[in-house]
Design a protein around this motif. Structure first.
Motif, PDB file in Angstrom:
ATOM      1  N   SER A  29       0.835  -1.193   0.000  1.00 18.91           N
ATOM      2  CA  SER A  29       0.000   0.000   0.000  1.00 18.91           C
ATOM      3  C   SER A  29       0.866   1.237   0.000  1.00 18.91           C
ATOM      4  CB  SER A  29      -0.909   0.007   1.230  1.00 18.91           C
ATOM      5  OG  SER A  29      -0.135   0.021   2.409  1.00 18.91           O
ATOM      6  N   GLY A  30       0.240   2.334  -0.359  1.00 19.23           N
ATOM      7  CA  GLY A  30       0.952   3.605  -0.307  1.00 19.23           C
ATOM      8  C   GLY A  30       1.209   4.148  -1.693  1.00 19.23           C
ATOM      9  N   PRO A  31       1.181   5.468  -1.835  1.00 18.14           N
ATOM     10  CA  PRO A  31       1.427   6.104  -3.108  1.00 18.14           C
ATOM     11  C   PRO A  31       2.848   5.834  -3.583  1.00 18.14           C
ATOM     12  CG  PRO A  31       0.816   7.706  -1.389  1.00 18.14           C
ATOM     13  CD  PRO A  31       0.932   6.381  -0.756  1.00 18.14           C
ATOM     14  N   ASN A  32       3.014   5.764  -4.883  1.00 20.32           N
ATOM     15  CA  ASN A  32       4.324   5.625  -5.525  1.00 20.32           C
ATOM     16  C   ASN A  32       4.947   4.247  -5.344  1.00 20.32           C
ATOM     17  OD1 ASN A  32       3.799   8.363  -5.621  1.00 20.32           O
ATOM     18  ND2 ASN A  32       5.939   8.946  -5.530  1.00 20.32           N
ATOM     19  N   THR A  33       4.243   3.319  -4.683  1.00 17.70           N
ATOM     20  CA  THR A  33       4.819   2.002  -4.449  1.00 17.70           C
ATOM     21  C   THR A  33       5.150   1.309  -5.764  1.00 17.70           C
ATOM     22  OG1 THR A  33       3.676   1.703  -2.346  1.00 17.70           O
ATOM     23  CG2 THR A  33       4.417  -0.284  -3.459  1.00 17.70           C
ATOM     24  N   ASP A  34       4.193   1.307  -6.706  1.00 18.26           N
ATOM     25  CA  ASP A  34       4.413   0.625  -7.982  1.00 18.26           C
ATOM     26  C   ASP A  34       5.630   1.190  -8.704  1.00 18.26           C
ATOM     27  OD1 ASP A  34       2.017  -0.384  -7.136  1.00 18.26           O
ATOM     28  OD2 ASP A  34       1.008  -0.177  -9.066  1.00 18.26           O
ATOM     29  N   ASP A  35       5.693   2.505  -8.848  1.00 16.08           N
ATOM     30  CA  ASP A  35       6.784   3.140  -9.588  1.00 16.08           C
ATOM     31  C   ASP A  35       8.123   2.902  -8.903  1.00 16.08           C
ATOM     32  OD1 ASP A  35       4.930   4.057 -11.376  1.00 16.08           O
ATOM     33  OD2 ASP A  35       4.849   6.092 -10.584  1.00 16.08           O
ATOM     34  N   ALA A  36       8.153   3.023  -7.596  1.00  9.49           N
ATOM     35  CA  ALA A  36       9.404   2.855  -6.866  1.00  9.49           C
ATOM     36  C   ALA A  36       9.904   1.424  -6.969  1.00  9.49           C
ATOM     37  CB  ALA A  36       9.218   3.248  -5.403  1.00  9.49           C
TER      38      ALA A  36
END
Length: 390
Positions: A29-36
């Protein structure tokens, strides 16, 4: 009817294949997880000749491996000789025991994702013994007034003592009538570790790199701030605005200071060279496994990644205080300069998890590249700090 049946089977096959190819990053969970995660995985994939999906699987397993390392370190102290991650030719977890009894490891991995990839090997010295020999060695060598660094080579099951002149050390040891434990291996180096401080301008903060946003004690309450390396100048500014100094520690296990941020708004983010990524978790030193993959950003060398080769590195060069502890983490990757002057204080991370703060650089004889050393993130607690994760 037959055509409909074939179409149905084809649809089921497509759904199954799709479910296999979707990375389990969606479970995080959490924003930017996929990109990071994808950005770090792409770097890992290029360094290990695997596809990105396999890289994602391996990076996500590092948390599970870190938990195994923590559990074994607590419960198998007598026989544990170390744990490390093998990346090539295949991905494996190597557990080293003094008695080599694989059955001792089974309760920790049974029916889990590590069961099929964990290998148990036999080594002579336990980590407890190596740590004791390392701690015996430090005061002995300090008596010679010769600069040195020291850390455990877990794979080789030895303590490595790094000095610029091995013969000079041997002569000095004979002069004081001292001998080193037989688990200690002398390694000749060009120079001992030094802080990655840089006096040049144009950096994000004055001479160093900003680390993680933190919350710390401020009068009778708390305040938001930014952390960097303790050996950096206490006078720090960002975009021409002074960042009021609050506290620091540059001794023992610590190389950290923090500043309040005035009118700036502290965010739980770090810059990774392409944009800000969210930090929503921390991982302490004990849960960072040998040969684990980690990445950082520094204002001189930028975004780089490498492998944890030691997590009990004790910097002992002349620019470090004499009482440094064997708790620093050393990062290496063949052909990669992991840090340089100006990178001090910068963040080490994996995906959205904070790992540590850059402390210094290591470049020994025969190395074509410069290693980095960092203070594990849980040591910010020494100043009463907590990393912002939301």
């Amino acid at each position: 009817m037959r055509v409909r049946t074939l179409l149905g089977l084809l649809l089921v096959a497509i759904v199954c294949l799709s479910s296999l190819s979707v990375p389990s990053v969606l479970a995080q969970s959490g924003p930017n997880t996929d990109d990071a995660l994808v950005r770090d995985a792409q770097q890992y994939a290029s360094m290990n000749s695997v596809d990105v999906n396999e890289a994602i699987r391996r990076l996500q397993l590092q948390q599970v491996i870190g938990d195994l390392d923590t559990n074994l370190s607590k419960r198998e102290v007598v026989t544990l000789a170390g744990l490390w991650i093998q990346h090539t030719p295949d991905f494996r977890v190597i557990v080293q025991l003094t008695d080599g009894k694989a059955a001792a490891v089974q309760p920790y991995i049974a029916n889990g994702p590590l069961a099929a990839i964990t290998e148990v090997r036999t080594k002579k010295a336990s980590l407890k013994q190596l740590a004791a020999d390392r701690d015996i060695t430090v005061p002995i060598v300090q008596r010679t007034d010769i600069g040195f660094d020291i850390g455990t080579n877990v794979q080789d099951n030895v303590v490595e003592l790094y000095v610029a002149d091995v013969e000079q050390l041997n002569v000095a040891l004979r002069t004081i009538g001292a001998t080193l434990p037989n688990t200690v291996r002398l390694v000749k180096v060009n120079e001992t570790a030094k802080p990655a401080t840089d006096i040049y301008g144009g950096l994000a903060i004055s001479g160093c790199t900003s680390g993680f946003s933190v919350r710390g004690p401020y009068g009778a309450s708390t305040a938001l701030g930014i952390a960097t390396a303790g050996h950096c100048n206490n006078s720090q500014s960002y975009a021409g605005v002074n960042l009021p100094f609050q506290n620091e520690s540059f001794s023992g296990s610590y190389d950290v200071q923090w500043h309040t941020v005035g009118s700036f708004v502290a965010r739980n983010q770090v810059y990774d060279g392409s944009g800000p990524r969210t930090i929503n978790a921390t991982r302490g030193r004990n849960a960072q496994a040998i040969n684990g993959f980690a990445c950082k950003y520094g204002n001189t060398t930028g975004y780089t990644c490498g492998y944890i080769v030691q997590k009990d590195f004790r910097p002992g060069g002349s620019l470090y205080p004499p009482n440094m502890s064997a708790t620093f983490i050393r990062i290496h990757s063949s052909g990669v300069n992991e840090a340089a002057g100006g990178d001090s204080g910068g963040p080490w991370f994996i995906v959205n998890t904070a790992l540590g703060i850059t402390s210094g650089t290591v470049n020994y004889s025969g190395q074509a590249e410069t290693d980095a050393i960092y203070m594990a993130i849980d040591y910010v607690n020494g100043l009463g700090l907590t990393v912002l994760t939301s």
